[in-house]
Design a protein around this motif. Structure first.
Motif, PDB file in Angstrom:
ATOM      1  N   GLU A 116      -1.283  78.012 -32.855  1.00  0.00           N
ATOM      2  CA  GLU A 116      -1.488  77.936 -31.360  1.00  0.00           C
ATOM      3  C   GLU A 116      -1.605  76.553 -30.803  1.00  0.00           C
ATOM      4  O   GLU A 116      -2.193  75.815 -31.331  1.00  0.00           O
ATOM      5  N   TYR A 117      -0.734  76.127 -29.642  1.00  0.00           N
ATOM      6  CA  TYR A 117      -0.824  74.937 -29.518  1.00  0.00           C
ATOM      7  C   TYR A 117      -1.044  74.866 -27.751  1.00  0.00           C
ATOM      8  O   TYR A 117      -0.558  75.669 -26.907  1.00  0.00           O
ATOM      9  N   GLY A 123       5.289  91.970 -35.127  1.00  0.00           N
ATOM     10  CA  GLY A 123       3.728  91.795 -35.533  1.00  0.00           C
ATOM     11  C   GLY A 123       3.799  90.130 -35.287  1.00  0.00           C
ATOM     12  O   GLY A 123       4.728  89.681 -35.578  1.00  0.00           O
ATOM     13  N   VAL A 124       2.166  89.755 -35.285  1.00  0.00           N
ATOM     14  CA  VAL A 124       2.109  88.369 -35.168  1.00  0.00           C
ATOM     15  C   VAL A 124       0.845  87.987 -36.288  1.00  0.00           C
ATOM     16  O   VAL A 124      -0.101  88.827 -36.350  1.00  0.00           O
ATOM     17  N   VAL A 125       1.173  86.878 -36.848  1.00  0.00           N
ATOM     18  CA  VAL A 125       0.146  86.435 -37.717  1.00  0.00           C
ATOM     19  C   VAL A 125       0.064  84.853 -36.995  1.00  0.00           C
ATOM     20  O   VAL A 125       0.968  84.081 -37.267  1.00  0.00           O
ATOM     21  N   ALA A 126      -1.164  84.641 -36.556  1.00  0.00           N
ATOM     22  CA  ALA A 126      -1.343  83.227 -35.835  1.00  0.00           C
ATOM     23  C   ALA A 126      -2.516  82.467 -36.556  1.00  0.00           C
ATOM     24  O   ALA A 126      -3.066  83.077 -37.217  1.00  0.00           O
ATOM     25  N   SER A 176      -5.532  83.326 -31.355  1.00  0.00           N
ATOM     26  CA  SER A 176      -5.586  84.451 -30.588  1.00  0.00           C
ATOM     27  C   SER A 176      -4.845  84.438 -29.293  1.00  0.00           C
ATOM     28  O   SER A 176      -4.348  85.272 -28.802  1.00  0.00           O
ATOM     29  N   ARG A 177      -5.271  83.221 -28.506  1.00  0.00           N
ATOM     30  CA  ARG A 177      -4.418  82.896 -27.399  1.00  0.00           C
ATOM     31  C   ARG A 177      -2.831  82.866 -27.436  1.00  0.00           C
ATOM     32  O   ARG A 177      -2.002  83.412 -26.624  1.00  0.00           O
ATOM     33  N   ALA A 178      -2.262  82.338 -28.600  1.00  0.00           N
ATOM     34  CA  ALA A 178      -0.954  82.324 -28.794  1.00  0.00           C
ATOM     35  C   ALA A 178      -0.553  83.682 -28.992  1.00  0.00           C
ATOM     36  O   ALA A 178       0.658  84.081 -28.578  1.00  0.00           O
ATOM     37  N   ALA A 179      -1.095  84.510 -29.777  1.00  0.00           N
ATOM     38  CA  ALA A 179      -0.836  85.969 -29.888  1.00  0.00           C
ATOM     39  C   ALA A 179      -0.568  86.530 -28.574  1.00  0.00           C
ATOM     40  O   ALA A 179       0.363  87.429 -28.497  1.00  0.00           O
ATOM     41  N   GLY A 208      -5.533  86.844 -37.546  1.00  0.00           N
ATOM     42  CA  GLY A 208      -5.745  85.493 -36.973  1.00  0.00           C
ATOM     43  C   GLY A 208      -6.342  84.579 -38.029  1.00  0.00           C
ATOM     44  O   GLY A 208      -7.521  84.937 -38.322  1.00  0.00           O
ATOM     45  N   LEU A 209      -5.762  83.502 -38.344  1.00  0.00           N
ATOM     46  CA  LEU A 209      -6.424  82.799 -39.391  1.00  0.00           C
ATOM     47  C   LEU A 209      -7.091  81.408 -38.466  1.00  0.00           C
ATOM     48  O   LEU A 209      -6.244  80.804 -37.763  1.00  0.00           O
ATOM     49  N   SER A 210      -8.267  80.839 -38.969  1.00  0.00           N
ATOM     50  CA  SER A 210      -8.834  79.993 -38.389  1.00  0.00           C
ATOM     51  C   SER A 210      -8.974  78.756 -39.254  1.00  0.00           C
ATOM     52  O   SER A 210      -8.919  78.714 -40.648  1.00  0.00           O
ATOM     53  N   LEU A 211      -8.422  77.755 -38.546  1.00  0.00           N
ATOM     54  CA  LEU A 211      -8.421  76.272 -39.084  1.00  0.00           C
ATOM     55  C   LEU A 211      -9.636  75.953 -39.571  1.00  0.00           C
ATOM     56  O   LEU A 211      -9.517  75.135 -40.832  1.00  0.00           O
ATOM     57  N   TYR A 212     -10.853  76.647 -39.678  1.00  0.00           N
ATOM     58  CA  TYR A 212     -12.065  76.026 -39.969  1.00  0.00           C
ATOM     59  C   TYR A 212     -12.593  77.007 -41.000  1.00  0.00           C
ATOM     60  O   TYR A 212     -13.279  76.554 -41.976  1.00  0.00           O
ATOM     61  N   LEU A 213     -12.252  78.077 -41.261  1.00  0.00           N
ATOM     62  CA  LEU A 213     -12.540  79.201 -42.071  1.00  0.00           C
ATOM     63  C   LEU A 213     -11.422  79.458 -43.270  1.00  0.00           C
ATOM     64  O   LEU A 213     -11.857  80.063 -44.240  1.00  0.00           O
ATOM     65  N   ASP A 214     -10.291  79.518 -42.678  1.00  0.00           N
ATOM     66  CA  ASP A 214      -9.179  79.778 -43.627  1.00  0.00           C
ATOM     67  C   ASP A 214      -8.348  78.759 -44.302  1.00  0.00           C
ATOM     68  O   ASP A 214      -7.299  79.089 -44.908  1.00  0.00           O
TER      69      ASP A 214
END
Length: 200
Positions: free
Chosen positions: A90-91, A116-119, A126-129, A149-155
């Protein structure tokens, strides 16, 4: 004509070309999970391997009058697949410009195929998706409900090494199931349209 029960060809599109990107690692994770399945052929399509200048075709893509060799090569690549799984960061509440540009180059080659989307991003991408759903809607590409949806903080460990939380494995399997379901249905739609357009 392709048998309606034969396996689909599904492209896992890496939607970022930035140096130091995390998208290639995410696409590898998706591809490794897909390789354990037997319901489709999954292949990685990396935009870094398909360099496209900013859209430089004089005619609108909807006309299919592609003049540039890079456009024709990209069209042949996308046309060869039945469905897509797009890996995107997401940019600024959207998808990377390089991904939007690659999508904008074509029209008919995307039509009536599932995605399908993997973001990934600070907010799980989520907003990119959601933006990608709007973009693909104009191209007659239904995006399945399930997304990962993968989190830069958690994943990602230290914001770098991909370490998905366990629940994402199940979400990814559901995404594969939905893309396959819609992919088979839409392949039949495309086949029916070809028959309807054939004279006699």
């Amino acid at each position: 004509m392709t048998n309606e029960h034969s396996n689909l060809r599904i492209a896992i599109i890496v939607g970022s070309t930035r140096p130091g990107r995390r998208g290639a690692d995410v696409a590898t994770w998706v591809h490794e999970a897909a390789a354990r399945r037997t319901d489709a052929t999954y292949e990685v399509v990396d935009l870094a391997d398909h360099p496209l200048p900013h859209l430089d075709e004089a005619m609108p893509p909807i006309l299919g009058a592609y003049a540039e060799p890079h456009t024709r090569a990209w069209a042949a690549t996308i046309a060869s697949y039945d469905a897509f799984i797009v890996v995107t960061p997401e940019y600024n509440h959207s998808v990377p410009g390089v991904l939007k540009n690659a999508i904008d180059y074509l029209f008919a080659e995307w039509n009536h195929k599932a995605a399908g989307v993997v973001a990934y991003g600070a907010e799980n991408g989520s907003r990119a998706a959601e933006h990608l759903r709007q973009i693909f809607g104009e191209l007659k590409v239904p995006v399945v409900r399930q997304y990962v949806g993968l989190s830069l903080y958690l994943d990602f460990e230290d914001f770098e090494r991909l370490a998905p939380r366990p629940q994402h494995a199940g979400n990814l399997e559901t995404l594969f199931d939905e893309v396959n379901l819609w992919g088979h249905a839409l392949r039949q739609v495309r086949a029916d349209r070809v028959v309807a357009a054939t004279p006699g």
